[in-house]
Design a protein around this motif. Sequence first.
Motif, PDB file in Angstrom:
ATOM      1  N   GLY A  15       0.825  -1.206   0.000  1.00 22.76           N
ATOM      2  CA  GLY A  15       0.000   0.000   0.000  1.00 22.76           C
ATOM      3  C   GLY A  15       0.858   1.253   0.000  1.00 22.76           C
ATOM      4  O   GLY A  15       0.567   2.230  -0.686  1.00 22.76           O
ATOM      5  N   GLU A  19       0.853   3.989  -2.937  1.00 22.29           N
ATOM      6  CA  GLU A  19       0.587   5.389  -2.591  1.00 22.29           C
ATOM      7  C   GLU A  19       1.761   6.279  -2.966  1.00 22.29           C
ATOM      8  O   GLU A  19       1.591   7.348  -3.531  1.00 22.29           O
ATOM      9  CB  GLU A  19       0.321   5.480  -1.080  1.00 22.29           C
ATOM     10  CG  GLU A  19       0.164   6.872  -0.549  1.00 22.29           C
ATOM     11  CD  GLU A  19      -1.226   7.422  -0.737  1.00 22.29           C
ATOM     12  OE1 GLU A  19      -1.368   8.644  -0.657  1.00 22.29           O
ATOM     13  OE2 GLU A  19      -2.157   6.636  -0.973  1.00 22.29           O
ATOM     14  N   PHE A  23       0.977   8.851  -5.931  1.00 22.53           N
ATOM     15  CA  PHE A  23       0.586  10.177  -5.453  1.00 22.53           C
ATOM     16  C   PHE A  23       1.730  11.033  -4.913  1.00 22.53           C
ATOM     17  O   PHE A  23       1.642  12.243  -4.915  1.00 22.53           O
ATOM     18  CB  PHE A  23      -0.477  10.045  -4.359  1.00 22.53           C
ATOM     19  CG  PHE A  23      -1.733   9.386  -4.837  1.00 22.53           C
ATOM     20  CD1 PHE A  23      -2.505   9.968  -5.830  1.00 22.53           C
ATOM     21  CD2 PHE A  23      -2.139   8.178  -4.310  1.00 22.53           C
ATOM     22  CE1 PHE A  23      -3.661   9.357  -6.271  1.00 22.53           C
ATOM     23  CE2 PHE A  23      -3.296   7.565  -4.746  1.00 22.53           C
ATOM     24  CZ  PHE A  23      -4.057   8.159  -5.733  1.00 22.53           C
ATOM     25  N   TRP A  69      -3.367  -2.540   4.268  1.00 19.84           N
ATOM     26  CA  TRP A  69      -3.395  -1.426   3.316  1.00 19.84           C
ATOM     27  C   TRP A  69      -4.224  -0.266   3.877  1.00 19.84           C
ATOM     28  O   TRP A  69      -3.842   0.895   3.812  1.00 19.84           O
ATOM     29  CB  TRP A  69      -3.954  -1.893   1.984  1.00 19.84           C
ATOM     30  CG  TRP A  69      -3.739  -0.960   0.845  1.00 19.84           C
ATOM     31  CD1 TRP A  69      -3.774   0.402   0.863  1.00 19.84           C
ATOM     32  CD2 TRP A  69      -3.460  -1.307  -0.504  1.00 19.84           C
ATOM     33  NE1 TRP A  69      -3.544   0.917  -0.390  1.00 19.84           N
ATOM     34  CE2 TRP A  69      -3.350  -0.119  -1.244  1.00 19.84           C
ATOM     35  CE3 TRP A  69      -3.308  -2.510  -1.167  1.00 19.84           C
ATOM     36  CZ2 TRP A  69      -3.095  -0.106  -2.605  1.00 19.84           C
ATOM     37  CZ3 TRP A  69      -3.058  -2.497  -2.514  1.00 19.84           C
ATOM     38  CH2 TRP A  69      -2.936  -1.313  -3.232  1.00 19.84           C
ATOM     39  N   ASN A  73      -3.189   3.639   4.881  1.00 19.49           N
ATOM     40  CA  ASN A  73      -3.886   4.831   4.382  1.00 19.49           C
ATOM     41  C   ASN A  73      -4.340   5.732   5.521  1.00 19.49           C
ATOM     42  O   ASN A  73      -4.229   6.958   5.431  1.00 19.49           O
ATOM     43  CB  ASN A  73      -5.087   4.439   3.517  1.00 19.49           C
ATOM     44  CG  ASN A  73      -4.698   4.088   2.110  1.00 19.49           C
ATOM     45  OD1 ASN A  73      -3.600   4.368   1.673  1.00 19.49           O
ATOM     46  ND2 ASN A  73      -5.603   3.443   1.397  1.00 19.49           N
ATOM     47  N   GLU A  76      -1.198   7.316   7.160  1.00 23.22           N
ATOM     48  CA  GLU A  76      -0.616   8.299   6.241  1.00 23.22           C
ATOM     49  C   GLU A  76      -1.480   9.553   6.183  1.00 23.22           C
ATOM     50  O   GLU A  76      -0.977  10.666   6.123  1.00 23.22           O
ATOM     51  CB  GLU A  76      -0.458   7.663   4.856  1.00 23.22           C
ATOM     52  CG  GLU A  76       0.526   8.370   3.966  1.00 23.22           C
ATOM     53  CD  GLU A  76      -0.133   9.300   2.978  1.00 23.22           C
ATOM     54  OE1 GLU A  76       0.569  10.171   2.466  1.00 23.22           O
ATOM     55  OE2 GLU A  76      -1.342   9.153   2.728  1.00 23.22           O
ATOM     56  N   LEU A  89      -9.075  10.478   1.971  1.00 22.47           N
ATOM     57  CA  LEU A  89      -7.978   9.522   2.140  1.00 22.47           C
ATOM     58  C   LEU A  89      -8.153   8.718   3.421  1.00 22.47           C
ATOM     59  O   LEU A  89      -7.998   7.500   3.430  1.00 22.47           O
ATOM     60  CB  LEU A  89      -6.633  10.249   2.136  1.00 22.47           C
ATOM     61  CG  LEU A  89      -5.393   9.381   2.193  1.00 22.47           C
ATOM     62  CD1 LEU A  89      -5.331   8.463   0.984  1.00 22.47           C
ATOM     63  CD2 LEU A  89      -4.153  10.240   2.253  1.00 22.47           C
TER      64      LEU A  89
END
Length: 127
Positions: A15, A19, A23, A69, A73, A76, A89
């Motif tokens: 993940g 990411e 991004f 995952w 997210n 983060e 997000l």
Amino acid sequence: MRASQAAFLLGIGLGAFFEGMLFHPVAGFFYMVAWVLCVAGVVLLWSAVRGPGRLPSGRVFAGAYVIGWGAFNMLEALARHDVSSDWLLFGTGAGFVLLGVILRRMGEVHFIERRSGLDRRSASPLR
């Protein structure tokens, strides 16, 4: 148990890779940590497959992966974003965690009785 832990670590590591590459095109420490988590997940998975004991079902394994995952997210989003403006997000991470919990629960409840390959072979008349 080790296979579920491996799936969780792989979910976090992969993940993070996804990411980061999609991004946040940053280099260095972030990718090294993600790579170490993936390697740790592979080592745990290898030891779980080769070691004694039962392996989790595919749903339980996939559920642990998706939970990992989603956990990445959510962490983060909390660490790098303003959750009040980038709530999507965090919400996506929470959705992944919820989906993972549902998958794990579906794997623990046996809707269809399935036997492993070893059980099918041992019951076979053709030995």
